[in-house]
Design a protein around this motif. Structure first.
Motif, PDB file in Angstrom:
ATOM      1  N   GLY A  16      11.938  -7.998  -3.388  1.00 45.14           N
ATOM      2  CA  GLY A  16      12.269  -8.903  -2.295  1.00 45.14           C
ATOM      3  C   GLY A  16      11.206  -8.838  -1.207  1.00 45.14           C
ATOM      4  N   ALA A  17      11.600  -9.149   0.032  1.00 42.79           N
ATOM      5  CA  ALA A  17      10.720  -9.040   1.203  1.00 42.79           C
ATOM      6  C   ALA A  17       9.447  -9.858   1.054  1.00 42.79           C
ATOM      7  N   GLY A  18       9.524 -10.945   0.272  1.00 41.09           N
ATOM      8  CA  GLY A  18       8.368 -11.804   0.107  1.00 41.09           C
ATOM      9  C   GLY A  18       7.429 -11.390  -0.997  1.00 41.09           C
ATOM     10  N   LEU A  19       7.721 -10.300  -1.716  1.00 37.07           N
ATOM     11  CA  LEU A  19       6.837  -9.861  -2.799  1.00 37.07           C
ATOM     12  C   LEU A  19       6.807 -10.932  -3.889  1.00 37.07           C
TER      13      LEU A  19
ATOM     14  N   SER B  11      -2.184   4.907   8.541  1.00 36.44           N
ATOM     15  CA  SER B  11      -2.132   6.314   8.951  1.00 36.44           C
ATOM     16  C   SER B  11      -0.708   6.829   9.106  1.00 36.44           C
ATOM     17  N   ARG B  12       0.278   5.932   9.190  1.00 38.16           N
ATOM     18  CA  ARG B  12       1.671   6.338   9.340  1.00 38.16           C
ATOM     19  C   ARG B  12       2.447   6.263   8.032  1.00 38.16           C
ATOM     20  N   GLY B  13       1.773   5.971   6.941  1.00 33.00           N
ATOM     21  CA  GLY B  13       2.422   5.957   5.638  1.00 33.00           C
ATOM     22  C   GLY B  13       3.025   4.638   5.236  1.00 33.00           C
ATOM     23  N   ASN B  14       2.831   3.588   6.035  1.00 36.14           N
ATOM     24  CA  ASN B  14       3.311   2.269   5.642  1.00 36.14           C
ATOM     25  C   ASN B  14       2.377   1.659   4.602  1.00 36.14           C
ATOM     26  N   ALA B  15       2.926   0.833   3.736  1.00 31.92           N
ATOM     27  CA  ALA B  15       2.127   0.127   2.734  1.00 31.92           C
ATOM     28  C   ALA B  15       2.063  -1.351   3.095  1.00 31.92           C
ATOM     29  N   TRP B  16       0.875  -1.932   2.924  1.00 37.16           N
ATOM     30  CA  TRP B  16       0.629  -3.353   3.170  1.00 37.16           C
ATOM     31  C   TRP B  16       0.239  -3.988   1.845  1.00 37.16           C
ATOM     32  N   VAL B  17       0.994  -5.009   1.432  1.00 39.02           N
ATOM     33  CA  VAL B  17       0.868  -5.579   0.092  1.00 39.02           C
ATOM     34  C   VAL B  17       0.506  -7.058   0.203  1.00 39.02           C
ATOM     35  N   SER B  18      -0.514  -7.475  -0.549  1.00 32.93           N
ATOM     36  CA  SER B  18      -0.893  -8.891  -0.565  1.00 32.93           C
ATOM     37  C   SER B  18      -0.072  -9.634  -1.615  1.00 32.93           C
TER      38      SER B  18
ATOM     39  N   ILE C   8       5.745  -2.508   3.990  1.00 27.63           N
ATOM     40  CA  ILE C   8       6.843  -1.648   3.554  1.00 27.63           C
ATOM     41  C   ILE C   8       6.723  -0.330   4.307  1.00 27.63           C
ATOM     42  N   GLY C   9       7.786   0.066   4.998  1.00 30.35           N
ATOM     43  CA  GLY C   9       7.758   1.302   5.762  1.00 30.35           C
ATOM     44  C   GLY C   9       7.604   2.522   4.882  1.00 30.35           C
ATOM     45  N   ALA C  10       7.216   3.631   5.499  1.00 31.84           N
ATOM     46  CA  ALA C  10       7.012   4.868   4.748  1.00 31.84           C
ATOM     47  C   ALA C  10       8.272   5.314   4.020  1.00 31.84           C
ATOM     48  N   ASP C  11       9.442   4.886   4.528  1.00 30.20           N
ATOM     49  CA  ASP C  11      10.699   5.246   3.866  1.00 30.20           C
ATOM     50  C   ASP C  11      11.079   4.271   2.761  1.00 30.20           C
TER      51      ASP C  11
ATOM     52  N   ALA D 280       9.647  -4.749   5.848  1.00 30.94           N
ATOM     53  CA  ALA D 280       9.909  -5.575   7.024  1.00 30.94           C
ATOM     54  C   ALA D 280      10.807  -6.738   6.618  1.00 30.94           C
ATOM     55  N   PRO D 281      11.611  -7.240   7.548  1.00 32.04           N
ATOM     56  CA  PRO D 281      12.573  -8.306   7.183  1.00 32.04           C
ATOM     57  C   PRO D 281      11.916  -9.542   6.595  1.00 32.04           C
ATOM     58  N   GLU D 282      10.743  -9.898   7.094  1.00 33.42           N
ATOM     59  CA  GLU D 282      10.056 -11.084   6.607  1.00 33.42           C
ATOM     60  C   GLU D 282       8.592 -10.750   6.339  1.00 33.42           C
ATOM     61  N   PRO D 283       7.993 -11.389   5.342  1.00 34.04           N
ATOM     62  CA  PRO D 283       6.558 -11.187   5.124  1.00 34.04           C
ATOM     63  C   PRO D 283       5.754 -11.869   6.229  1.00 34.04           C
ATOM     64  N   PHE D 284       4.501 -11.472   6.359  1.00 37.47           N
ATOM     65  CA  PHE D 284       3.635 -12.028   7.393  1.00 37.47           C
ATOM     66  C   PHE D 284       2.748 -13.114   6.794  1.00 37.47           C
ATOM     67  N   THR D 285       2.566 -14.174   7.561  1.00 38.28           N
ATOM     68  CA  THR D 285       1.763 -15.301   7.103  1.00 38.28           C
ATOM     69  C   THR D 285       0.745 -15.655   8.183  1.00 38.28           C
ATOM     70  N   ASN D 286      -0.070 -16.668   7.895  1.00 40.22           N
ATOM     71  CA  ASN D 286      -1.058 -17.187   8.826  1.00 40.22           C
ATOM     72  C   ASN D 286      -2.205 -16.191   9.001  1.00 40.22           C
ATOM     73  N   GLY D 287      -3.093 -16.484   9.949  1.00 36.42           N
ATOM     74  CA  GLY D 287      -4.251 -15.630  10.178  1.00 36.42           C
ATOM     75  C   GLY D 287      -5.361 -15.820   9.165  1.00 36.42           C
TER      76      GLY D 287
END
Length: 671
Positions: free
Chosen positions: A487-490, A500-507, A543-546, A550-557
């Motif tokens: 989910g979460a837009g994946l 550095s805080r253990g979060n993962a960022w997925v394209s 995706i948080g370290a736990d 996040a509730p919604e994926p990020f777009t734009n930019g």
């Protein structure tokens, strides 16, 4: 950068200035090698007399103080001479500042008497180290832009300071932009694959014209106001204005272009405003080795190791077989000694390349080859290769096999020495403890189909994207399965990175099927048909370290067809696109490092366009080096012909990101 009495100028130097005009070097430790440097300060072809010229040695470490090595004043013809003692450290970074009291229409010999008169808005600069010193050093607007961009992440109001290898590597990159012996465009920037093939040379000249508008006119206040980064103090001189532009290249881009047009001193210049003032350099090594570079990994010295899909072939219509070499480039884009390197089972590497804690390089042999290659890839797509820092193969002639390795893609290494492999063709990951292939084991990942991207977090956990299952799997350091995220837009996820805080960022590419298992490179090409804008599902998921997304994926930019992801030393997120000729930059988990008011996941790069460049084609991998340069790979041509679809360049955005420690062994963080 501005010098202040009692802070950067030593008492010895002030005493020498008061005693007379000899401008001898200040006292420095005994035993240093005597040296001298002649030079000239110019704006275009016009000499600048009365400039206060100071030679500095950059400070050591973050917050270090630069050392004054020599001082002189330029004569009416702009010429000066500096006598000093060369530092013992061959990697010491030396740079020259030429200060003028303000806008100068006559470029004559008038000026102030000594450094105590400093304080005007015109400061020009040149990097003296990083390349052989020229017989005569030219300091002008071009050398200033080169110094500002290359040293952007090491330059502040107190001067230039930083650690090795990032700072000396950055100083060397300055010579890829400006020729300090002539004041012209550097040979690398002036010739293919740069030169007239991209707009970067014209952009570089336009930036020089922007500074010249202050040197020769009354536009200094306008320049300093426009260059000021939101939330930061107004830059006090032209050099710091250029540094601010390098940090936030999308800010006031059109207004800065209009100001640059008032002083057309350097040609060719841009005919229209860019969306952002990123400076993109193309590197091609020896010119006949890059063909479909897939990804990059940096070693401890900041050298770039690159995987290569295909054997080099200049004609896209002539079939090529799988790449049989791993590429290693110096921080300035040249081949490392002996590179490219062969052997060790290499064949058709894809997205998988990493450097481990022992500074050895690993490459995943996916089996890529062009349509029409007569080789059967099946026996060759089941191994990984390993290379010593000098390029000697450490894996056997058929590569390291076993542990379920089939069509391997993403790779990652952790601080303990463990190397991980995403097995796209067998729905598993391979764990290689301490780099010992004999002890490798396969770990089935039932939550993933077509494992692709791989990254390790600060806790040593592995994160893997499942392109065929719209999911991400978290694996513990010991190989235990911890969590599957959906989910979460994946949606058709590809690359991922941890901060550095253990979060993962997925394209999330939205549409791109990776060519493993029952999918082919032709299927990937078909998915691109009719490409005319961002596709449905294009986004980035945090995706948080736990394991909670996040509730919604990020777009734009500037997200178009997101592929690779990198996190810089400020936890800012960089995303490569497989279309649109652009890279996106998103605010990470540290909003304090973003423009005021920007929240996590929101764009820093211009919304809708990102940072575009005609030097970019179809990009897969993106990585950050210890100097703060953003490296991307032109993996495929814009119009890919399946006999040989490979691109032929690496592209570097100079000074665009916060530096990172390399090799990357889990999470972000500054050096």
């Amino acid at each position: 950068m501005r010098r202040r009495r009692g802070v950067l100028l030593t008492a010895a130097l002030l005493a020498q200035i008061a005693a007379g005009p000899s401008h001898a070097a200040p006292a420095v430790p005994a035993g240093w090698e005597p040296a001298g440097q002649c030079g000239v300060v110019r704006s275009g072809d016009a000499p600048l007399g009365g400039a206060e010229v100071t030679l500095y040695q950059a400070g050591e470490g973050e917050g270090g103080r630069p050392r004054v090595l020599a001082w002189a004043r330029s004569a009416g013809d702009g010429r000066f001479s500096l006598d000093y003692r060369r530092p013992r450290d061959p990697r010491a970074v030396l740079y020259v500042l030429a200060d003028l009291g303000g806008p100068r229409g006559d470029h004559g010999s008038g000026g102030r008497s000594g450094p105590e008169g400093a304080g005007g808005p015109v400061t020009l600069a040149a990097v003296l180290s990083g390349a052989a010193a020229p017989p005569e050093l030219v300091v002008n607007e071009r050398t200033t832009v080169a110094a500002a961009y290359a040293l952007a992440r090491f330059t502040g109001p107190a001067g230039v300071a930083g650690s090795s290898p990032g700072l000396p590597n950055a100083a060397a990159v300055a010579h890829n932009l400006a020729d300090t012996g002539t004041g012209g465009v550097a040979p690398l920037l002036a010739a293919p694959p740069n030169g007239e093939l991209t707009s970067t040379m014209a952009e570089f000249n336009t930036l020089a014209n922007l500074l010249a508008s202050c040197v020769s006119g009354d536009s200094c206040d306008r320049l300093l106001d426009l260059a000021r980064r939101p939330g930061h103090p107004r830059p006090r001189d032209t050099l710091l204005a250029a540094v601010d532009i390098a940090h936030d290249p999308g800010h006031n881009a059109a207004a800065l272009f209009a100001l640059a047009g008032t002083t057309a001193r350097y040609r060719p210049a841009l005919p229209a405003a860019p969306d952002a003032w990123t400076v993109a350099l193309r590197y091609e090594g020896n010119g006949h080795e890059l063909d479909g570079p897939g990804n990059i990994a940096f070693d401890a010295d900041g050298n770039a190791w690159a995987s290569n899909n295909y054997r080099y072939g200049p004609d896209p219509a002539v079939p090529v077989c799988g790449g049989d070499a791993v590429l290693k480039f110096t921080p300035t884009g040249q081949d490392a000694p002996g590179a490219p390197y062969r052997g060790g089972g290499l064949y058709g590497a894809g997205f998988g390349v990493t450097v481990d804690a022992k500074d050895t390089a690993w490459v995943a042999n996916f089996g890529f080859q062009g349509r029409g290659c007569p080789v059967d890839p099946a026996p060759l797509e089941r191994s990984v290769s390993r290379f010593a820092p000098d390029g000697a193969p450490l894996s056997p002639p058929r590569g390291w096999r076993g542990a379920g390795i089939v069509q391997p893609q993403g790779m990652a290494a952790d601080r303990s020495g463990t190397v991980w492999v995403a097995n796209c063709g067998s729905d598993s990951v391979a764990r290689i403890p301490d780099g010992d292939a004999a002890s490798a084991r396969e770990i089935a990942t039932p939550g993933l189909h077509k494992p692709f991207g791989a990254a390790v977090d600060p806790a040593g956990r592995l994160w893997v994207s499942g392109n065929g299952s719209d999911s991400v799997q978290v694996v513990g350091p010991d190989g235990a399965l911890e969590r599957t995220v959906t989910g979460a837009g994946l949606r058709r996820p590809l690359g991922l990175a941890t901060d550095s805080r253990g979060n993962a960022w997925v394209s999330n590419s939205g549409i791109l099927p990776v060519p493993c298992g029952d999918s082919t490179a032709g299927d990937l090409a078909d998915a691109l048909a009719g490409e005319d804008g961002p596709r449905p599902g294009t986004s980035v998921t945090m995706i948080g370290a736990d394991g909670t997304p996040a509730p919604e994926p990020f777009t734009n930019g500037g997200l178009f067809l997101p592929w690779g992801v990198a996190v810089d030393g400020d936890d800012t997120v960089w995303v490569a696109n497989f279309g649109g000729h652009r890279v996106a930059r998103l605010c990470g988990v540290n909003p304090a490092a973003c423009p005021p008011g920007t929240r996590t996941g929101e764009p820093i790069s211009p919304p809708g366009t990102g940072y575009t460049s005609d030097g970019l084609e179809r990009n897969t991998g993106v990585q950050i080096d210890p100097s703060g340069n953003v490296w991307l790979v032109n993996n495929w041509r814009t119009v890919p012909v399946q006999a040989n679809p490979g691109g032929h360049e690496l592209v570097v955005l100079v000074g665009a990101a916060a530096p990172v420690t390399t090799p990357r062994l889990g999470g972000g963080g500054r050096p």
